[in-house]
Write an enzyme that holds these catalytic residues in place. Structure first.
Site, mmCIF file in Angstrom:
data_model
loop_
_atom_site.group_PDB
_atom_site.id
_atom_site.type_symbol
_atom_site.label_atom_id
_atom_site.label_comp_id
_atom_site.label_asym_id
_atom_site.label_seq_id
_atom_site.Cartn_x
_atom_site.Cartn_y
_atom_site.Cartn_z
ATOM 1 N N LYS A 22 0.842 -1.207 0.000
ATOM 2 C CA LYS A 22 0.000 0.000 0.000
ATOM 3 C C LYS A 22 0.872 1.250 0.000
ATOM 4 O O LYS A 22 0.405 2.331 -0.366
ATOM 5 C CB LYS A 22 -0.926 0.013 1.211
ATOM 6 C CG LYS A 22 -2.278 -0.648 0.982
ATOM 7 C CD LYS A 22 -3.137 -0.638 2.222
ATOM 8 C CE LYS A 22 -3.447 0.770 2.677
ATOM 9 N NZ LYS A 22 -4.344 0.788 3.853
ATOM 10 N N TYR A 28 0.458 3.595 6.669
ATOM 11 C CA TYR A 28 1.878 3.219 6.642
ATOM 12 C C TYR A 28 2.762 4.465 6.767
ATOM 13 O O TYR A 28 3.773 4.449 7.466
ATOM 14 C CB TYR A 28 2.224 2.497 5.346
ATOM 15 C CG TYR A 28 1.633 1.112 5.201
ATOM 16 C CD1 TYR A 28 1.118 0.425 6.297
ATOM 17 C CD2 TYR A 28 1.612 0.468 3.969
ATOM 18 C CE1 TYR A 28 0.585 -0.844 6.155
ATOM 19 C CE2 TYR A 28 1.087 -0.808 3.828
ATOM 20 C CZ TYR A 28 0.572 -1.461 4.914
ATOM 21 O OH TYR A 28 0.065 -2.717 4.776
#
Length: 375
Positions: A132, A167
């Protein structure tokens, strides 16, 4: 590697019952583990499942790390012991802003507790994230329609995409501690491993679909698009992720770096489908555009079928909705780009681990059978 005779290392694995948590526990307790011998503590929100190798843990801690007060109460007394934090924990939400808030809170609470004393021994944090990083918030119902992913093969020095991403938030939290400890970031692809406690276990998701098809005499059709059927994808063996994280934790040149971590080979979903048909003894059905569909739609009323499979085969009690992730599977099988990472940086820094993806599929399914998760 680090020089001299190091002091005893104590690892805290957050998310210890997930696919990589299991493999990391086993790897750290191997007689010849890099940097060993290790003392290993594990954290999870729930009690250890019966299949977990609990004898390998020196301490298991049941803890909801979203609870700041309780996290500090339980972990701060250990801050003079724990030297390494392996962050595998994940709060799963399709809404990226929710993921950012929850996952950031969890990591902040743990880091705060482990660094709360002048006697804190924490020296390194290994953070596991994923692709991602390069794809953007692919599960968010709104943002996923706007994001333009990076070109594959994905490389660690690609700039961040201009979209919210938990993230990125976790990386920034680590960066804020960079004056007091080192870190390593490990970006996985599709993880292949053995656990019924991971929020995204692609192998169990595919296995349950195949077993339901076999039980009910449905054709085992591919629900993705023609692009993914024919083009390359990669995966990350849970043992390889554990190996890279341990390596980076004790290798000076690897600290304060981000590394992709994939098996180093590629496959097409057609190749993988043939392996699944062989392993589960279902008839191979070639891809046919006329039968495009959704695994979410197909499996939405199959929970009772899975319950029967569990009962008939004497498996550990699991609920289909808790061990599978068909929404994530539909997203992955309908990519319009090749899902492939570059492993060049990792190799150049000295990590040369690799795995044979199609061979590991068979190995992990056999492991899941031994664990009485699959028949």
């Amino acid at each position: 590697m680090e020089q001299g005779n190091p002091k005893p290392r104590v690892a805290l694995i957050a998310g210890v019952t997930g696919m990589v948590g299991v493999s990391l526990t086993e790897a750290l307790k191997m007689p010849l583990a890099l940097g060993g011998p290790w003392t290993v503590y594990g954290v999870s929100r729930r009690p250890l499942p019966i299949w977990f190798p609990s004898s390998l843990l020196d301490k298991h801690i049941i803890l909801d790390t979203l609870d700041q007060e309780n996290t500090h109460k339980i972990l701060s007394p250990l801050c003079a012991q724990i030297t390494h934090l392996f962050w595998l924990a994940k709060y799963n939400s399709p809404i990226e802003d929710v993921s950012i808030s929850m996952n950031s809170t969890m990591l902040c609470n743990v880091l705060s507790a482990l660094t709360s004393s002048p006697y804190s021994k924490l020296s390194h944090v290994a953070l596991q994230t994923g692709t991602k990083q390069y794809l953007g918030p692919i599960y968010d119902p709104v943002l996923s329609t706007q994001v333009i992913p990076h070109e594959p093969p994905f490389k660690e020095d690609y700039p961040r995409l201009p979209f919210p991403n938990f993230y990125y938030a976790l990386e920034d939290i680590l960066f804020s501690y960079s004056k007091s400890l080192t870190y390593s970031i490990h970006r996985s692809s599709i993880i292949i491993g053995a656990s019924s406690m991971s929020c995204h276990n692609a192998l169990i998701t595919l296995a349950v679909y195949a077993l339901v098809c076999k039980h009910e005499n449905y054709p085992f059709r591919y629900f993705g698009n023609k692009f993914t059927w024919e083009h390359f994808c990669d995966a990350s063996d849970a043992r390889l992720l554990a190996e890279q994280q341990i390596w980076a934790s004790i290798t000076n040149s690897a600290k304060n770096q981000a590394f992709n971590c994939t098996n180093g080979d590629v496959f097409t979903w057609k190749m993988l489908w043939i392996v699944l048909c062989e392993v589960f003894d279902v008839e191979y059905v070639p891809y046919d555009e006329k039968y495009r569909g959704s695994s979410v739609e197909f499996m939405k009323d199959k929970a009772e079928v899975w319950d029967r499979i569990v009962e008939e085969n004497g498996l550990h009690k699991t609920k289909m909705e808790e061990i599978t992730s068909y929404d994530a599977m539909d997203a992955v099988l309908n990519f319009q780009i090749q899902h492939v990472c570059s492993m060049n940086k990792s190799r150049e820094f000295g990590f040369i681990g690799h795995a044979n993806t199609l061979a590991s599929i068979k190995l992990w399914i056999e492991k899941l059978r031994e664990m009485k998760i699959l028949p």
